[in-house]
Design an enzyme around this catalytic site. Sequence first.
Site, short mmCIF file in Angstrom:
data_model
loop_
_atom_site.label_atom_id
_atom_site.label_comp_id
_atom_site.label_asym_id
_atom_site.label_seq_id
_atom_site.Cartn_x
_atom_site.Cartn_y
_atom_site.Cartn_z
N ASP A 5 0.82 -1.21 0.00
CA ASP A 5 0.00 0.00 0.00
C ASP A 5 0.86 1.27 0.00
OD1 ASP A 5 -2.42 -1.24 -0.02
OD2 ASP A 5 -2.69 -1.18 2.15
N MET A 19 -7.28 9.73 9.54
CA MET A 19 -8.03 10.15 8.35
C MET A 19 -8.99 11.29 8.66
SD MET A 19 -8.83 6.34 6.85
CE MET A 19 -9.18 5.61 8.44
N LYS A 57 -2.96 3.88 -3.15
CA LYS A 57 -3.60 5.07 -3.70
C LYS A 57 -2.52 6.13 -3.88
CE LYS A 57 -7.57 7.83 -2.19
NZ LYS A 57 -8.39 8.09 -1.01
#
Length: 265
Positions: free
Chosen positions: A39, A173, A60
């Site tokens: 990741d 987040m 991402k």
Amino acid sequence: MKNSNTPKLTIVGAGPGDVELITLKAIKALERADVVLYDALVNEELLQYATQAEIIFVGKRFGCHAYSQDQINELIVSMAKRFGHVVRLKGGDPFVFGRGSEEIEYAEKFDLETAIVPGISSALGVPASNGISLTQRKIAESFWVITGTTSDHKLSKDVALASQSSATVVILMGMNKLDEIILIYQNNRTDDLPVAIIQNGTKDTEKKVVGTISSIAKLVEEHQLSSPAIIVIGEVVRNASKLTAYFQEENLEDEFIFQNLNVMS
Ligand SMILES: C[S@@+](CC[C@H](N)C(=O)[O-])C[C@H]1O[C@@H](n2cnc3c(N)ncnc32)[C@H](O)[C@@H]1O
């Protein structure tokens, strides 16, 4: 590429970013991997241990997912059936907002052998490396680790609940929801509750600001902090041994006054 023949998935936590904050067990899993799927939050220096593996980035970048979660699940199964041992390397701990359990569940449906190697979550490792003790006698008897972005893109309702307690609150987040978080604390608590925001914690690029509920938004803007970052809210931040340079103590009516000095990188 070596084929160990037994289709196997090992979910591995890579730790918060510092390459030395990985476990021996994780390194051994990487050494025995035939395929590594990793990741965006993983420190790429760790891939040096996967000497025999095909390495695939599935994270991402620039806001775009290289693969959807369904595609990652399918890739794990197809790679394991074809090559053997797949290591799924994830930032922090795979079971803290890491979807590790979903990948294990999917792999087991296809009869893959599975194993889990825990990692140091950013929620614990980043505060600790900055001297923030999430629990502290007589100050904080518990801590909450909460997502700032739920699966429907909202701030978790748990932030409002936690703000009514004396617990230390660590929000992951949450940078896009900072204004909302501040408003909740202004309504439920006090403006001068200490807050630390740490971006890229434990990495060479680490950046942080320390202030209070009333000052933190301005500090973030001034010093341009963004994701990936953790937000730590609570009285324990005031006592953080490694953050003293950020504060100027003044004895005014026997209280500490936060001066929100500066930013360090
Ligand atoms: C999808 S969650 C994954 C968390 C990860 N499983 C863990 O245990 O740390 C991603 C969020 O973790 C936080 N994060 C991960 N690594 C970080 C770091 N080195 N410094 C600050 N925050 C970090 C940020 O809030 C980021 O947006």
